[in-house]
Design a protein around this motif. Sequence first.
Motif, PDB file in Angstrom:
ATOM      1  N   THR A  35       0.822  -1.220   0.000  1.00  0.00           N
ATOM      2  CA  THR A  35       0.000   0.000   0.000  1.00  0.00           C
ATOM      3  C   THR A  35       0.853   1.265   0.000  1.00  0.00           C
ATOM      4  O   THR A  35       0.322   2.361  -0.078  1.00  0.00           O
ATOM      5  CB  THR A  35      -0.913   0.024   1.247  1.00  0.00           C
ATOM      6  N   PHE A  36       2.183   1.135   0.085  1.00  0.00           N
ATOM      7  CA  PHE A  36       3.074   2.286   0.211  1.00  0.00           C
ATOM      8  C   PHE A  36       3.375   2.912  -1.139  1.00  0.00           C
ATOM      9  O   PHE A  36       3.561   2.220  -2.138  1.00  0.00           O
ATOM     10  CB  PHE A  36       4.400   1.861   0.858  1.00  0.00           C
ATOM     11  N   SER A  37       3.440   4.242  -1.147  1.00  0.00           N
ATOM     12  CA  SER A  37       3.905   4.967  -2.329  1.00  0.00           C
ATOM     13  C   SER A  37       5.427   4.867  -2.416  1.00  0.00           C
ATOM     14  O   SER A  37       6.092   4.420  -1.465  1.00  0.00           O
ATOM     15  CB  SER A  37       3.496   6.433  -2.243  1.00  0.00           C
ATOM     16  N   GLY A  38       5.980   5.312  -3.542  1.00  0.00           N
ATOM     17  CA  GLY A  38       7.426   5.300  -3.699  1.00  0.00           C
ATOM     18  C   GLY A  38       8.129   6.141  -2.650  1.00  0.00           C
ATOM     19  O   GLY A  38       9.169   5.743  -2.109  1.00  0.00           O
ATOM     20  N   GLY A  39       7.545   7.310  -2.344  1.00  0.00           N
ATOM     21  CA  GLY A  39       8.136   8.181  -1.340  1.00  0.00           C
ATOM     22  C   GLY A  39       8.118   7.566   0.040  1.00  0.00           C
ATOM     23  O   GLY A  39       9.083   7.693   0.804  1.00  0.00           O
ATOM     24  N   MET A  40       7.027   6.875   0.382  1.00  0.00           N
ATOM     25  CA  MET A  40       6.933   6.219   1.690  1.00  0.00           C
ATOM     26  C   MET A  40       7.957   5.089   1.805  1.00  0.00           C
ATOM     27  O   MET A  40       8.601   4.923   2.838  1.00  0.00           O
ATOM     28  CB  MET A  40       5.519   5.674   1.895  1.00  0.00           C
ATOM     29  N   ARG A  41       8.128   4.351   0.722  1.00  0.00           N
ATOM     30  CA  ARG A  41       9.130   3.269   0.737  1.00  0.00           C
ATOM     31  C   ARG A  41      10.532   3.828   0.900  1.00  0.00           C
ATOM     32  O   ARG A  41      11.371   3.242   1.601  1.00  0.00           O
ATOM     33  CB  ARG A  41       9.031   2.443  -0.548  1.00  0.00           C
ATOM     34  N   ARG A  42      10.793   4.964   0.254  1.00  0.00           N
ATOM     35  CA  ARG A  42      12.123   5.561   0.351  1.00  0.00           C
ATOM     36  C   ARG A  42      12.384   6.052   1.775  1.00  0.00           C
ATOM     37  O   ARG A  42      13.480   5.914   2.305  1.00  0.00           O
ATOM     38  CB  ARG A  42      12.247   6.716  -0.634  1.00  0.00           C
ATOM     39  N   ARG A  43      11.349   6.633   2.407  1.00  0.00           N
ATOM     40  CA  ARG A  43      11.506   7.078   3.792  1.00  0.00           C
ATOM     41  C   ARG A  43      11.769   5.888   4.715  1.00  0.00           C
ATOM     42  O   ARG A  43      12.597   5.965   5.619  1.00  0.00           O
ATOM     43  CB  ARG A  43      10.269   7.855   4.257  1.00  0.00           C
ATOM     44  N   LEU A  44      11.058   4.787   4.464  1.00  0.00           N
ATOM     45  CA  LEU A  44      11.270   3.598   5.277  1.00  0.00           C
ATOM     46  C   LEU A  44      12.670   3.035   5.063  1.00  0.00           C
ATOM     47  O   LEU A  44      13.332   2.601   6.018  1.00  0.00           O
ATOM     48  CB  LEU A  44      10.218   2.536   4.946  1.00  0.00           C
TER      49      LEU A  44
END
Length: 313
Positions: free
Chosen positions: A137-146
């Motif tokens: 469910t994560f966007s690309g930006g959320m994955r990068r932050r993680l």
Amino acid sequence: MNSKNVVQVKNIRKRFGKKAAVQDVSFEIKKGEIFGLLGPNGAGKTTILRMMTSLLRQDAGEITLNGYNTLTQGRLARQQFSITGQTAAIDQDLTARENLIIFGKLNGLHRDAARQRADELLTDFDLVQSADQTLATFSGGMRRRLDLAVSLVGKPALLFLDEPTTGLDPRTRLQMWQAIRKLVAEGSTVLLTTQYLEEAEHLADRIALIDHGKMIVMGTPTELERQVGGMQLRIDVTELQAVPHVQTIVQTVLGESVQTDGRTVTVLLNQTEMQQVAQVLAQLQSTQIPLNHFAIETPSLDDVFLKMTVGKN
């Protein structure tokens, strides 16, 4: 090694077949600073980083991390840093919280400490609302932050960031910058590779400009801006169709070639030309060309980048 330098890179070289990817590059990184490797795509930044992390062997030269040689003491050198790349290295089948807890345990934290550290990082990276969702469910930006959060679980003393904000929206990029600054404030040292001038200017204490595998120039952002020399005239034209006319007037009066970017016309000035700027303004006023901005300014990091890289081989 100087006790204040955690990284030393001495005269490293790397070839891929007939292509010289990195040519005799040297620099040092001081404890507690953000050091930026800045350059266009294909400049050699990632190749340098891969050699520093021992993923590639350099053909010549020496790299030491906290005094450990990456070739002869590879295992010890690899224990000195954490790295975040351009692609996420996280388990897609787990939630953000689960990923962080697992990496916490891998970094030697007990269960409760790993959970506490996960909660801290979820807050720092604005992932609390999505902490228990699957990564599908994560966007690309959320994955990068993680991905960056995972690399910070163990509070690394030395962190390598390979273009960490490439492709991110402005809000997410700012969040990443804040997280990097917080890490450094807590005592870490950071090497950042980037192709974004704004990012290098905002984050880096010192910058090494790389192009075609060569070190072009190195210094603080202010020092690099001074290397361009002199001042510049910047004119923002109201109407795009008037730009060629403005360009002609500037070239006629100052005898210098100008740069145009949309409605903006710029030209570097020497001391004599500074005194002729009033003539440029007078001619523009006589032709009644509407302007939004007309000023003599200090050159920017963008000007350094253009001057130092365009036409270099």
